[in-house]
Design a protein around this motif. Structure first.
Motif, mmCIF file in Angstrom:
data_model
loop_
_atom_site.group_PDB
_atom_site.id
_atom_site.type_symbol
_atom_site.label_atom_id
_atom_site.label_comp_id
_atom_site.label_asym_id
_atom_site.label_seq_id
_atom_site.Cartn_x
_atom_site.Cartn_y
_atom_site.Cartn_z
ATOM 1 N N GLY A 1 0.813 -1.207 0.000
ATOM 2 C CA GLY A 1 0.000 0.000 0.000
ATOM 3 C C GLY A 1 0.848 1.258 0.000
ATOM 4 O O GLY A 1 1.954 1.291 0.539
ATOM 5 N N MET A 2 0.328 2.290 -0.677
ATOM 6 C CA MET A 2 0.957 3.617 -0.649
ATOM 7 C C MET A 2 -0.111 4.601 -0.228
ATOM 8 O O MET A 2 -1.199 4.639 -0.803
ATOM 9 N N LEU A 3 0.186 5.410 0.776
ATOM 10 C CA LEU A 3 -0.766 6.407 1.253
ATOM 11 C C LEU A 3 -0.150 7.795 1.096
ATOM 12 O O LEU A 3 0.835 8.117 1.769
ATOM 13 N N SER A 4 -0.723 8.607 0.205
ATOM 14 C CA SER A 4 -0.268 9.993 0.095
ATOM 15 C C SER A 4 -1.036 10.813 1.119
ATOM 16 O O SER A 4 -2.272 10.819 1.118
ATOM 17 N N ILE A 5 -0.316 11.505 1.996
ATOM 18 C CA ILE A 5 -1.011 12.309 3.022
ATOM 19 C C ILE A 5 -1.018 13.793 2.656
ATOM 20 O O ILE A 5 -1.492 14.614 3.423
ATOM 21 N N SER A 6 -0.496 14.117 1.451
ATOM 22 C CA SER A 6 -0.518 15.523 1.016
ATOM 23 C C SER A 6 -1.392 15.673 -0.220
ATOM 24 O O SER A 6 -1.136 16.502 -1.090
ATOM 25 N N GLY A 7 -2.445 14.849 -0.300
ATOM 26 C CA GLY A 7 -3.380 14.933 -1.428
ATOM 27 C C GLY A 7 -2.748 14.384 -2.693
ATOM 28 O O GLY A 7 -1.791 13.614 -2.647
ATOM 29 N N LYS A 8 -3.291 14.843 -3.815
ATOM 30 C CA LYS A 8 -2.811 14.368 -5.105
ATOM 31 C C LYS A 8 -1.347 14.776 -5.296
ATOM 32 O O LYS A 8 -0.965 15.893 -4.970
ATOM 33 N N ALA A 9 -0.568 13.847 -5.836
ATOM 34 C CA ALA A 9 0.844 14.157 -6.076
ATOM 35 C C ALA A 9 0.966 15.083 -7.289
ATOM 36 O O ALA A 9 -0.004 15.346 -7.998
ATOM 37 N N ARG B 1 -4.490 16.359 7.399
ATOM 38 C CA ARG B 1 -5.687 15.976 8.166
ATOM 39 C C ARG B 1 -5.287 14.826 9.080
ATOM 40 O O ARG B 1 -5.416 13.647 8.720
ATOM 41 N N TRP B 2 -4.815 15.186 10.261
ATOM 42 C CA TRP B 2 -4.197 14.198 11.155
ATOM 43 C C TRP B 2 -5.128 13.038 11.491
ATOM 44 O O TRP B 2 -4.721 11.881 11.429
ATOM 45 N N GLU C 1 7.086 16.342 11.947
ATOM 46 C CA GLU C 1 5.932 15.979 12.776
ATOM 47 C C GLU C 1 5.138 14.859 12.113
ATOM 48 O O GLU C 1 4.669 13.927 12.777
ATOM 49 N N ALA C 2 4.974 14.954 10.787
ATOM 50 C CA ALA C 2 4.220 13.923 10.067
ATOM 51 C C ALA C 2 4.947 12.581 10.153
ATOM 52 O O ALA C 2 4.313 11.536 10.379
ATOM 53 N N ALA C 3 6.276 12.604 9.993
ATOM 54 C CA ALA C 3 7.039 11.357 10.065
ATOM 55 C C ALA C 3 6.897 10.737 11.456
ATOM 56 O O ALA C 3 6.685 9.522 11.595
ATOM 57 N N LYS C 4 6.950 11.586 12.467
ATOM 58 C CA LYS C 4 6.840 11.096 13.859
ATOM 59 C C LYS C 4 5.443 10.499 14.093
ATOM 60 O O LYS C 4 5.296 9.432 14.701
ATOM 61 N N PHE C 5 4.445 11.195 13.581
ATOM 62 C CA PHE C 5 3.056 10.764 13.728
ATOM 63 C C PHE C 5 2.869 9.365 13.130
ATOM 64 O O PHE C 5 2.265 8.484 13.740
ATOM 65 N N VAL C 6 3.415 9.179 11.937
ATOM 66 C CA VAL C 6 3.294 7.884 11.253
ATOM 67 C C VAL C 6 4.083 6.807 12.004
ATOM 68 O O VAL C 6 3.590 5.705 12.249
#
Ligand SMILES: *Cc1c(COP(=O)(O)O)cnc(C)c1O
Length: 409
Positions: free
Chosen positions: A104-112, A147-148, A184-189
């Motif tokens: 799986g690949m999850l983009s967390i910044s919307g469309k690439a 969107r955390w 912060e995003a990396a830590k969250f994940v």
């Protein structure tokens, strides 16, 4: 407006921008020190600039360039290569290197970024989805933040192999992410799944701040050498920095599973890549000063810009919102006219390979399409935003803005 009037306005804008200018100069000093340290630690010498032929076994210029980038980006390993055609190719290598059927690949910044649409979701073209990768994306909030809670829910519902973040704004009206926010995003994940790989499209972000995504928890960051880290000198290529394990997987994609980084030659030699990296902190500074100045100038004559004046930039792009398609096209044509190369040609909107809408690009550049050189582009659709970036010298940016102001106001 007369030239002397435009000059006066630009001078005033320059005065108003001094606070941002000082901060940008301080960052450049830190980055220049970081790059210089890496050159000295790796004992760079003339032999590293030599080219090689054929298989390129023991190509010391290539191998040392990889180490140099890894040092600068604070990563375990790196691939830096003129054999990578551009940023899209570099990002594709990363994704195909890390993702296999069923992952799986999850983009967390919307469309690439637009040129990745076909890479990720294309039909019957060997895209990631086509080879059986499970792709999901989470849109950003209206003000361009993560969107955390939705990210958490998506992660818990299904564990991906790769979480993907695009640092720069691409063709969206949002600000770029700061390195801190990406951290912060990396830590969250990683708090949810320590082994999920965080991949960052770092295009246009290199050397804008003191640290890179790989220094704040990203497993991989990737970009183009005809943008920031090529310093305006590299003639082509891409780079990928990351953990040893990730770079090993990606290297098998770059060449072949049996070869990895053992092969790959380049006869012209590596001088422009070394020299470009050395110049990059300073060239990026020039582009940033130009970008901030452009913000003040365009806001002064009543256009909305992003990031707004007064806030620090997190990439080298200044978005300018025009009111009509004609204004957008005319602005890009003016940027072309004040360029050192091809100043006499008039760019038109066209269907560029990889882009779903007509795009107009002004790039009167020494290296074709190099956007650390002063350039502008925009998609001819609402909201008629031009993306202005680059400038090898601050003086060029200033002269260009003065001339454009004469025409516009
Ligand atoms: C430029 C860019 C790319 C693609 O790079 P190319 O060299 O044009 O293929 C990808 N992502 C972002 C955010 C970019 O700015």
């Amino acid at each position: 407006m007369e030239y002397f009037q435009a000059e006066k306005i630009v001078e005033e804008c320059e005065e108003a921008a001094q606070k941002e200018f000082k901060k940008i100069q301080a960052v450049a000093l830190k980055n220049q020190a970081k790059v210089l340290r890496a050159f000295r630690e790796n004992r760079i010498a003339a032999m590293h600039f030599q080219g090689s032929t054929g298989y390129g076994y023991d190509d010391i210029g290539r191998d040392t360039l990889n180490k140099l980038f890894a040092n600068v980006f604070g990563s375990e390993a790196a691939i830096v290569s003129p054999l990578i055609a551009n940023g899209t190719h570099a990002i594709s290598l990363v994704l195909y290197g890390l993702l296999k059927r069923g992952d799986g690949m999850l983009s967390i910044s919307g469309k690439a970024y637009d040129t990745l649409d076909e890479v990720i979701c294309g039909k019957d073209n060997g895209s990631l989805v086509d080879i059986g990768v499970n792709y999901k994306q989470i849109e950003l909030t209206d003000d361009g933040d993560f969107r955390w809670e939705e990210i958490r829910t998506a992660l818990l519902r299904e564990k991906p192999k790769v979480v993907y973040v695009q640092r720069s704004k691409g063709y969206l009206w949002r600000d770029a992410f700061s390195v801190e926010r990406i951290g912060e995003a990396a830590k969250f994940v990683k708090e949810i799944y320590p082994d999920v790989l965080v991949v960052v499209d770092n295009c246009y972000g290199e050397f804008v701040q003191e640290r890179e995504p790989t220094e704040v928890g990203a497993d991989v960051c990737v970009g183009s050498l005809i943008k920031n880290p090529g310093g305006g000198i590299a003639p082509t290529g891409g780079y990928i920095c990351g953990t040893q394990a990730c770079i090993d997987s990606i290297a098998k994609r770059l060449t072949a599973p049996s070869l990895g980084l053992e092969v790959g030659s380049y006869l012209p030699g590596y001088l422009p890549f070394y020299e470009g990296l050395f110049l990059a902190p300073s060239t990026v500074k020039n582009a940033l000063l130009g970008s901030v100045l452009a913000g003040y100038v365009f806001e002064k004559i009543g256009f909305e810009t992003m990031p707004k004046t007064g806030s620090m930039p997190y990439d080298i792009i200044k978005s300018i919102r025009f009111r009509t398609p004609e204004q957008l096209i005319s602005f890009c044509q003016k940027i072309q006219r004040v360029s050192p190369v091809d100043s006499y040609v008039v760019p038109e909107a066209w269907d560029m390979p990889g882009y779903p809408h007509p795009v107009i690009m002004a790039a009167g550049t020494f290296v074709q399409g190099a956007s650390l050189e002063l350039s502008a582009d925009g998609t001819v659709r609402e909201p008629y935003v031009a993306y202005l970036q680059g400038g090898l010298t601050y003086e060029h940016c200033k002269l260009a803005l003065t001339e454009i102001l004469c025409d516009l106001a």
